[in-house]
Write an enzyme that holds these catalytic residues in place. Structure first.
Site, PDB file in Angstrom:
ATOM      1  N   ASP A   1      -8.262  -0.873   2.094  1.00  0.00           N
ATOM      2  CA  ASP A   1      -7.073  -0.084   2.478  1.00  0.00           C
ATOM      3  C   ASP A   1      -6.141   0.173   1.308  1.00  0.00           C
ATOM      4  O   ASP A   1      -4.931   0.332   1.485  1.00  0.00           O
ATOM      5  CB  ASP A   1      -6.256  -0.809   3.580  1.00  0.00           C
TER       6      ASP A   1
ATOM      7  N   HIS B   1     -10.777   5.724   5.777  1.00  0.00           N
ATOM      8  CA  HIS B   1      -9.923   6.314   4.761  1.00  0.00           C
ATOM      9  C   HIS B   1      -8.996   7.292   5.459  1.00  0.00           C
ATOM     10  O   HIS B   1      -9.438   8.056   6.299  1.00  0.00           O
ATOM     11  CB  HIS B   1     -10.740   7.141   3.760  1.00  0.00           C
TER      12      HIS B   1
HETATM   13  P1  GDP Z   1      -8.489   3.382   1.928  1.00  0.00           P
HETATM   14  O1  GDP Z   1      -9.384   2.837   2.975  1.00  0.00           O
HETATM   15  O2  GDP Z   1      -8.551   2.587   0.665  1.00  0.00           O
HETATM   16  O3  GDP Z   1      -8.675   4.841   1.705  1.00  0.00           O
HETATM   17  O4  GDP Z   1      -7.007   3.181   2.440  1.00  0.00           O
HETATM   18  P2  GDP Z   1      -6.363   3.753   3.789  1.00  0.00           P
HETATM   19  O5  GDP Z   1      -6.535   5.199   3.866  1.00  0.00           O
HETATM   20  O6  GDP Z   1      -6.785   2.960   4.958  1.00  0.00           O
HETATM   21  O7  GDP Z   1      -4.864   3.322   3.582  1.00  0.00           O
HETATM   22  C1  GDP Z   1      -4.065   3.942   2.754  1.00  0.00           C
HETATM   23  C2  GDP Z   1      -2.888   4.507   3.535  1.00  0.00           C
HETATM   24  O8  GDP Z   1      -1.841   4.695   2.684  1.00  0.00           O
HETATM   25  C3  GDP Z   1      -3.164   5.855   4.146  1.00  0.00           C
HETATM   26  O9  GDP Z   1      -2.438   5.987   5.342  1.00  0.00           O
HETATM   27  C4  GDP Z   1      -2.648   6.823   3.081  1.00  0.00           C
HETATM   28  O10 GDP Z   1      -2.256   8.085   3.603  1.00  0.00           O
HETATM   29  C5  GDP Z   1      -1.466   6.070   2.591  1.00  0.00           C
HETATM   30  N1  GDP Z   1      -1.161   6.274   1.183  1.00  0.00           N
HETATM   31  C6  GDP Z   1      -2.025   6.373   0.132  1.00  0.00           C
HETATM   32  N2  GDP Z   1      -1.337   6.444  -1.019  1.00  0.00           N
HETATM   33  C7  GDP Z   1      -0.021   6.360  -0.697  1.00  0.00           C
HETATM   34  C8  GDP Z   1       1.189   6.340  -1.457  1.00  0.00           C
HETATM   35  O11 GDP Z   1       1.183   6.381  -2.680  1.00  0.00           O
HETATM   36  N3  GDP Z   1       2.351   6.224  -0.761  1.00  0.00           N
HETATM   37  C9  GDP Z   1       2.406   6.141   0.585  1.00  0.00           C
HETATM   38  N4  GDP Z   1       3.585   6.035   1.169  1.00  0.00           N
HETATM   39  N5  GDP Z   1       1.297   6.160   1.343  1.00  0.00           N
HETATM   40  C10 GDP Z   1       0.098   6.261   0.708  1.00  0.00           C
END
Ligand code: GDP
Length: 434
Positions: free
Chosen positions: A16, A44
Site C-alpha cells: 500500500d 492499487h
Molecule cells: P499500492 O497498492 O502500493 O498501489 O497502494 P494503494 O493504492 O493501496 O494505496 C495508496 C493510496 O494512497 C491510494 O489511495 C492513492 O490514491 C493514495 N496516494 C498515493 N500517493 C499519494 C500521495 O502522495 N498523497 C496522498 N494524499 N495520497 C496518495
C-alpha cells in the site's frame, strides 16, 4: 546483465505504498506493463482523468490505450475476479482487448475452492490467524507448488482441462470434507465457474514470455509492477505474516519466464510514514487519537477490504532493510502531503532489542520484543499538495526527505504530494539540484 529497457516498481515496506500511482505515471514512458507475482488480494488505487479506480489483478497500464498489459506466469490467476474486474472497467469505458491485455499460458488458475479454503483455515486458526484477505492466495500457491494445478493454457485444450479438473476435484474434496468438514464440490459447480469466467478470459491467453522477448528485441520499454512490499516477501518478509509469493524484484525473471529481464532500474516505493494491513509485529505502531488522525489524513483503509490500516511514524530500520531486499536503485516517497501541519514529526531510527540499540532489521520471531527509538524532525505547517518543484517545498519538508534519503542510503528521485497523476515532484537530476 541488467536489462536497460526494463524498470520495476516495487514496495519497500508492508504494501500500500502507492505503487499504483507510480506505475500509472511511469506507463507514459513505457510500452508494456507486467504483473509477475501475487494475486487480487491487494489493490492499487489509481486516480486519473478517467476517474478513481481500485485495481486488483489487472496491471495499472490498462488506462492508457497504447500500453500492453501482461499477467506473467507467477501471478495467482483468479478467472472469476479477473473477469469481474474487466467487466467493471469496460462499464467505465476502458477498453480491454487481446491486443492490450495478455495472460501467460503458464499462469496457474486460482480455483473456487481456494477462496473457501482460505476462509476455513483462518477460522480454524482462530486467534492465531494470519490476517489473510481470504482471496485464496495461500492455498493457491501451496497447491501450485504441490503441482495440483491447472494452467491457463489448459483452458485452450478442453480435453486436458476436463480430465485435470475431474482429478483435482476428487483430491480437493477429500481435503475440504475430511479436514474442514465442508461440503464437496461437484462437476456442475465447476462447469458453471468454467462457463461464467474461464471461457471469458480464454481469448487473452498466449505465450507471454515469447511476446516479452520479442518486444524487448524491437526496443519496447517494459515496466514491472509488484504487489505488496518487501516485508511481505515469502522468503525474507516477516514470517509467517508474509504473502505466499515473492514480492521482491529478484523474482521478476522467474515470474515472467524471461531469464535476461533483470531490470536495470528498480524504483522502491515507500510512504512518508508507516502503514500495515493485517496481523503480525509492527514495531512503530501507534494507537488512539494520534493514530486515528494520521489514518484519517492519509485515508488509510484497504483498497480491497476497506479494513483500517495500522499506522505509525516512518521506520528507517524496516525501510532500509526493504530497500536493500528490493535492490532498489532509487526510491519514491509518497504521501508527504499527509504529514503537513504536524509540529514535530517522529521518525524511528533504531530498535531497542533485549536492551541493545540496533539498526538491523531483526529476525521475524525477535520482532515482537523490539521497541522503536524515535528522533523528532521539524514539521512544516502549510499545504504542500500544490507544489510541483523540489525547490518550492518548504525547507523542513526538503530536510525530511533528505533525512529519509540519508538513512536509507538510496537516492529519492520522486516525491509524491497527492494522489492525482500530476501531484509528483521529480528529482531525477537531484544530484545537480541539491
Ligand atoms: P499500492 O497498492 O502500493 O498501489 O497502494 P494503494 O493504492 O493501496 O494505496 C495508496 C493510496 O494512497 C491510494 O489511495 C492513492 O490514491 C493514495 N496516494 C498515493 N500517493 C499519494 C500521495 O502522495 N498523497 C496522498 N494524499 N495520497 C496518495
Amino acid at each position: 546483465m541488467a536489462c536497460g529497457s526494463c524498470t520495476a516498481v516495487v514496495g519497500v515496506d508492508w504494501g500500500d505504498e502507492g505503487k499504483g500511482r507510480m506505475v500509472d505515471y511511469l506507463t507514459a514512458s513505457h510500452d508494456i506493463v507486467v504483473r509477475y507475482q501475487g494475486g487480487g488480494n491487494a489493490g492499487h488505487t489509481v486516480i486519473n482523468d478517467k476517474g478513481k479506480f481500485a485495481l486488483h489483478l489487472l496491471p495499472s497500464g490498462v488506462f492508457r490505450k497504447e500500453t500492453v498489459n501482461v499477467l506473467g506466469n507467477g501471478v495467482a490467476l483468479d478467472p472469476e475476479n479477473l473477469w469481474k474486474e474487466i467487466e467493471n472497467l469496460k462499464g467505465k469505458g476502458i477498453s480491454i482487448t487481446p491486443d492490450n491485455f495478455k495472460i501467460s499460458d503458464r499462469a496457474s488458475l486460482l480455483m473456487p475452492w481456494h477462496r473457501e479454503q482460505d476462509e476455513l483455515e483462518e477460522k480454524r486458526l482462530g486467534e492465531k490467524q494470519y490476517g489473510s484477505t481470504k482471496q485464496g492466495i495461500a492455498p493457491f500457491y501451496a497447491d501450485r507448488s504441490g503441482k495440483k494445478t491447472i494452467l491457463a493454457g489448459d483452458l485452450l485444450r478442453p480435453d486436458v482441462f476436463a480430465s485435470k479438473i475431474q482429478d483435482l476435484m476428487v483430491w480437493k474434496n477429500l481435503e475440504l470434507t475430511e479436514v474442514y468438514g465442508a461440503l464437496p464440490y461437484t462437476l456442475k459447480d465447476l462447469d458453471e465457474w468454467f462457463q461464467s469466467y474461464c471461457i471469458k478470459i480464454a481469448p487473452f491467453i498466449c505465450d507471454t514470455s515469447e511476446f516479452l522477448r520479442e518486444a524487448e528485441k524491437s526496443g519496447r520499454k517494459i515496466l514491472f509492477e509488484a504487489q505488496l512490499g518487501a516485508l511481505r516477501d515469502l522468503d525474507f518478509g516477516i514470517a509467517p505474516y508474509t504473502t505466499s509469493s515473492n514480492t521482491t524484484a529478484s523474482y521478476i525473471p522467474v515470474g515472467i519466464g524471461v531469464a535476461e529481464m533483470v531490470p536495470a532500474r528498480v524504483i522502491g516505493v515507500m510512504k512518508a510514514y508507516s502503514t500495515c494491513v493485517g496481523e503480525g509485529p509492527f514495531v512503530c505502531e501507534i494507537h488512539g487519537d494520534e493514530a486515528e488522525a494520521l489514518r484519517k489524513a492519509g485515508q488509510e483503509y484497504g483498497a480491497k477490504t476497506g479494513r483500517p490500516r495500522r499506522v505509525g511514524p516512518f521506520d528507517v530500520v524496516a525501510s532500509r532493510y526493504g530497500a536493500s531486499l528490493q535492490g532498489a536503485t532509487e526510491l519514491a516517497v509518497t504521501k508527504l502531503d499527509v504529514l503537513s501541519g504536524m509540529e514535530k514529526i517522529p521518525v524511528c531510527t533504531a530498535y531497542l532489542l533485549d536492551g541493545q540499540e540496533t539498526k538491523r532489521f531483526p529476525f521475524p520471531s525477535d520482532l515482537d520484543r523490539a521497541t522503536p527509538v524515535y528522533t523528532d524532525l521539524e514539521g512544516w505547517k502549510c499545504d504542500i499538495s500544490g507544489i510541483r518543484r523540489w525547490e518550492h517545498l518548504p525547507a523542513a519538508a526538503q530536510e525530511y526527505v533528505l533525512f529519509l534519503e540519508r538513512s536509507t542510503g538510496v537516492p529519492i528521485t520522486f516525491v509524491s504530494v497527492g494522489p492525482e497523476r500530476d501531484s509528483l515532484i521529480i528529482r531525477e537530476n537531484k544530484e545537480k539540484e541539491v
